[in-house]
Design an enzyme around this catalytic site. Sequence first.
Site, PDB file in Angstrom:
ATOM      1  N   GLU A  16      15.943  -1.226  -6.731  1.00  0.00           N
ATOM      2  CA  GLU A  16      17.265  -0.599  -6.566  1.00  0.00           C
ATOM      3  C   GLU A  16      18.340  -1.665  -6.299  1.00  0.00           C
ATOM      4  O   GLU A  16      19.453  -1.582  -6.819  1.00  0.00           O
ATOM      5  CB  GLU A  16      17.215   0.434  -5.435  1.00  0.00           C
ATOM      6  CG  GLU A  16      16.375   1.656  -5.828  1.00  0.00           C
ATOM      7  CD  GLU A  16      16.213   2.651  -4.694  1.00  0.00           C
ATOM      8  OE1 GLU A  16      15.604   2.281  -3.681  1.00  0.00           O
ATOM      9  OE2 GLU A  16      16.680   3.784  -4.826  1.00  0.00           O
TER      10      GLU A  16
ATOM     11  N   GLU B  56       8.097   5.027  -4.792  1.00  0.00           N
ATOM     12  CA  GLU B  56       8.319   5.824  -3.574  1.00  0.00           C
ATOM     13  C   GLU B  56       7.507   7.106  -3.559  1.00  0.00           C
ATOM     14  O   GLU B  56       7.078   7.576  -2.497  1.00  0.00           O
ATOM     15  CB  GLU B  56       9.812   6.157  -3.424  1.00  0.00           C
ATOM     16  CG  GLU B  56      10.679   4.999  -2.956  1.00  0.00           C
ATOM     17  CD  GLU B  56      11.169   4.090  -4.072  1.00  0.00           C
ATOM     18  OE1 GLU B  56      10.608   4.144  -5.193  1.00  0.00           O
ATOM     19  OE2 GLU B  56      12.101   3.304  -3.838  1.00  0.00           O
TER      20      GLU B  56
HETATM   21  C1  3H9 Z   1      11.576   2.346  -0.516  1.00  0.00           C
HETATM   22  O1  3H9 Z   1      11.813   1.306  -1.029  1.00  0.00           O
HETATM   23  C2  3H9 Z   1      12.610   3.384  -0.203  1.00  0.00           C
HETATM   24  C3  3H9 Z   1      13.919   3.143  -0.879  1.00  0.00           C
HETATM   25  O2  3H9 Z   1      13.951   3.751  -2.130  1.00  0.00           O
HETATM   26  C4  3H9 Z   1      15.064   3.782  -0.149  1.00  0.00           C
HETATM   27  C5  3H9 Z   1      15.395   3.322   1.203  1.00  0.00           C
HETATM   28  C6  3H9 Z   1      16.653   3.916   1.735  1.00  0.00           C
HETATM   29  N1  3H9 Z   1       7.015  -2.301   3.807  1.00  0.00           N
HETATM   30  O3  3H9 Z   1      -0.412  -4.348  -0.429  1.00  0.00           O
HETATM   31  P1  3H9 Z   1      -0.681  -5.661   0.173  1.00  0.00           P
HETATM   32  C7  3H9 Z   1       2.682  -5.065   3.743  1.00  0.00           C
HETATM   33  S1  3H9 Z   1      10.014   2.740  -0.062  1.00  0.00           S
HETATM   34  C8  3H9 Z   1       6.310  -2.824   4.825  1.00  0.00           C
HETATM   35  O4  3H9 Z   1      -1.969  -5.870   0.859  1.00  0.00           O
HETATM   36  P2  3H9 Z   1      -0.697  -6.853  -2.426  1.00  0.00           P
HETATM   37  C9  3H9 Z   1       1.311  -4.436   3.734  1.00  0.00           C
HETATM   38  O5  3H9 Z   1       1.195  -3.447   4.710  1.00  0.00           O
HETATM   39  C10 3H9 Z   1       9.052   1.323  -0.468  1.00  0.00           C
HETATM   40  N2  3H9 Z   1       5.166  -3.524   4.666  1.00  0.00           N
HETATM   41  O6  3H9 Z   1      -0.440  -6.845  -0.864  1.00  0.00           O
HETATM   42  C11 3H9 Z   1       0.443  -5.638   4.010  1.00  0.00           C
HETATM   43  O7  3H9 Z   1       0.486  -5.887   5.398  1.00  0.00           O
HETATM   44  P3  3H9 Z   1      -0.796  -6.453   6.160  1.00  0.00           P
HETATM   45  C12 3H9 Z   1       8.771   1.230  -1.910  1.00  0.00           C
HETATM   46  C13 3H9 Z   1       4.725  -3.680   3.419  1.00  0.00           C
HETATM   47  O8  3H9 Z   1      -0.392  -8.227  -2.865  1.00  0.00           O
HETATM   48  C14 3H9 Z   1       1.159  -6.769   3.303  1.00  0.00           C
HETATM   49  O9  3H9 Z   1       2.509  -6.328   3.125  1.00  0.00           O
HETATM   50  N3  3H9 Z   1       7.864   0.118  -2.163  1.00  0.00           N
HETATM   51  C15 3H9 Z   1       5.417  -3.164   2.325  1.00  0.00           C
HETATM   52  O10 3H9 Z   1      -2.018  -6.267  -2.736  1.00  0.00           O
HETATM   53  C16 3H9 Z   1       0.587  -7.110   1.959  1.00  0.00           C
HETATM   54  O11 3H9 Z   1       0.519  -5.924   1.182  1.00  0.00           O
HETATM   55  C17 3H9 Z   1       6.539   0.291  -2.150  1.00  0.00           C
HETATM   56  O12 3H9 Z   1       6.052   1.383  -1.979  1.00  0.00           O
HETATM   57  C18 3H9 Z   1       6.609  -2.446   2.548  1.00  0.00           C
HETATM   58  N4  3H9 Z   1       7.337  -1.923   1.533  1.00  0.00           N
HETATM   59  O13 3H9 Z   1       0.377  -5.850  -3.039  1.00  0.00           O
HETATM   60  C19 3H9 Z   1       5.725  -0.939  -2.409  1.00  0.00           C
HETATM   61  N5  3H9 Z   1       4.727  -3.470   1.198  1.00  0.00           N
HETATM   62  O14 3H9 Z   1      -1.109  -7.759   5.482  1.00  0.00           O
HETATM   63  C20 3H9 Z   1       4.597  -1.016  -1.437  1.00  0.00           C
HETATM   64  C21 3H9 Z   1       3.670  -4.177   1.599  1.00  0.00           C
HETATM   65  O15 3H9 Z   1      -0.346  -6.540   7.548  1.00  0.00           O
HETATM   66  N6  3H9 Z   1       3.819  -2.236  -1.555  1.00  0.00           N
HETATM   67  N7  3H9 Z   1       3.651  -4.311   2.930  1.00  0.00           N
HETATM   68  O16 3H9 Z   1      -1.866  -5.412   5.920  1.00  0.00           O
HETATM   69  C22 3H9 Z   1       2.934  -2.452  -2.535  1.00  0.00           C
HETATM   70  O17 3H9 Z   1       2.767  -1.684  -3.462  1.00  0.00           O
HETATM   71  C23 3H9 Z   1       2.101  -3.709  -2.435  1.00  0.00           C
HETATM   72  O18 3H9 Z   1       2.137  -4.120  -1.101  1.00  0.00           O
HETATM   73  C24 3H9 Z   1       2.551  -4.875  -3.330  1.00  0.00           C
HETATM   74  C25 3H9 Z   1       1.732  -6.141  -2.960  1.00  0.00           C
HETATM   75  C26 3H9 Z   1       2.304  -4.510  -4.787  1.00  0.00           C
HETATM   76  C27 3H9 Z   1       3.996  -5.207  -3.122  1.00  0.00           C
END
Ligand code: 3H9
Length: 693
Positions: free
Chosen positions: A108, A128
Amino acid sequence: MTAINPVTDLARDGEIAVITLNSPPVNALSGQVRDGLAEAFRQAIADGTAKAIVLICAGKTFIAGADISEFGKPMTGTSLFDLEQIIENAPKPVVAAIHGTALGGGLEVALCAHYRVAVPSAKCGLPEVNIGLLPGAGGTQRLPRIVGVEAALDMVTSGKHVNAKKCLETGLIDTLAPEDGLRATAIEFAKTVVAENRPLKKVRENNAKVEAARGKPEIFAEFRKTNARKFRGFLAPEYNIRCIEAAVNLPFDDGLKAERKMFMELMTGPQSAAQRYVFFAERQVWKLPDIADDTPEIPVKKVGVIGAGTMGGGIAMNFLNAGIAVTIVETSEEALTRGLAIIRRNYENTARKGRMTMADVEKRMGLLTGTLDMNALADCDLVIEAVFERMDIKKEVFGKLDAIVKQGAILASNTSYLNVDEIAASTKRPEYVLGLHFFSPANVMRLLEVVRGAKTAKPVIATAMKTAKRIGKIAALVGVCHGFVGNRMLAQRQREANKLVLEGAMPWDVDRVLYDFGLPMGPFAMSDLAGLDIGWVKEKTSSSTLREILCEMDRRGQKTGAGFYDYDENRKATPSPVTEKIITEFRAKQGITPRKISDEEILERCIYPMINEGAKILEEGKAIRASDIDIVWINGYGWPVYRGGPMYYGDSIGLDKVLAKMRAWHASMGADFKPAALLEKLVAEGKTFRDLK
Ligand code: 3H9
């Protein structure tokens, strides 16, 4: 270079200002990140000598979204909306330089830049929906203005990550950069934009694609219809669709307002709270308190599978898919040929559906060897036994394997109930033995229960977990007990479902209640699918249970066209008058007067004993955390993710409520309902499963 704050830097490359964000692990948009970016943009905008601005991220990825851990807490710092306004309204070109994943709020933000440059390995998405939300920072309004309504609908409701090549085709990114030259290319690109005096492209002003869909409500009606099954029970997909409708039918600012309103509704609702919990639970499950991350691994290059039946074949496919060689052993030529043919057919079906090429099929089949000779497993690093579920047979197989397979290799059983320690004791290497409980169909279901025996060595467990990740599973480490975590809890539900039918409910009443709760099917439909004759012995049957009677009548489930339900030629189930008569007669014979049972009682009777059993599992240390149990149920049994798993569900309805019911049933119906000591304790202390450390 100027440090704006601990996570944001501002530097110059000639006339280009370069803002670098460095907030590991994934550059999520925390308050500190938003503050840093807002200030960096303000300074870069104010600097009259900077002609354009590049936003780039350090570490493994571009911004992967809002910081999910901040949701539900009071907001601090600059709002994402304000940050976006600063970027989009910048009087000079802003170029987003993308590597890794630009997800959610990250994409975004990038959509507010005037141009986007990405490396070929980058991916963009609005995931999301997977945490019960919608893109709440303009994503639903800007995305369709670039990629069009159909593609936007698909992206926001599936959450899929779209690769850079595809993004280039749809216009989501403007140009590709070499894998190791993102910064330089983005700066060059910005210089060109300045030199050529290209316009400040604002996605919000790009209305052609949304206007093209205006007055065509059938696009949305069709999309809802096609996906109805997939979206069943979930709120977020529908809200995402409504936002895209708003993008089509409303002016941009009104669309933004509609998006905001729906975002807040989802964000404060129970489904997203559950799905956010699951997001973190899925990551927690890999963390093993007593096994260090650097525990040495046993390299797994060649895997042996014993048994080429449905389970063995499915297990083998997991490894072949990951490029790992598999030798599969059977006892007869016929069973082996059939097993290998089924694997090939499965792959060919996938290829026919376009999800794999024929070359992929051949590559996988090329890694597979079938044999009748167990000695061929001598050089395997991991052998998984998937033979008949009987202790004497398992012990014999493990005794043989121990003599054949090289020292240092792991011997695993795919048992779903049996005592892994007893199996391990039939070898001279119990520390190399563990359970790897795959769920059927093993090539499809994500869950793997890794069963730790009393003597299983840490490197063996570490290897099992890493291997699970390699083959795309989600693994939960569990202890030895009858049925481990999943089936042990399932047994509670099955027992109560059976009792409810004796007391007055019909199988389809029980199934309907659990289906409406969100499970893929109820216990009786599931029994019909699996086959009622599992464990049934014709010679020993004595009409002592409904199941026995049904089998005696050759109503053995879907495969015989009848079980609890009747099935038509398309396997469509209808409640069976025959079954109803059997049940009525059976109750009469047992002297049971049926009573009317409410849907509420059905649900509580099926689910509360499971939660209670989950508490016993925790108390006995057979699962590490309550959230691991939830992961088992979501990924192995289709528990609806928007209800967070049985333990989360217990917390959310109130453990005191669960305990009160268990106590009452314990008093009226006996030992099956004995409340778990842990449940008693948590309620006494006013705590939840989530409070357990
Ligand atoms: C949003 O954006 C809302 C908006 O539209 C509007 C707002 C107003 N936040 O998955 P991994 C942590 S909603 C906090 O193992 P990978 C995760 O917990 C969001 N923490 O790595 C982990 O912590 P730990 C939309 C996050 O390489 C560490 O990072 N975005 C977040 O296998 C490593 O993560 C998503 O839904 C986060 N957003 O995969 C994307 N993301 O090491 C969510 C990750 O302590 N994330 N962490 O356990 C993912 O899909 C994967 O993490 C990603 C990396 C593909 C990025």
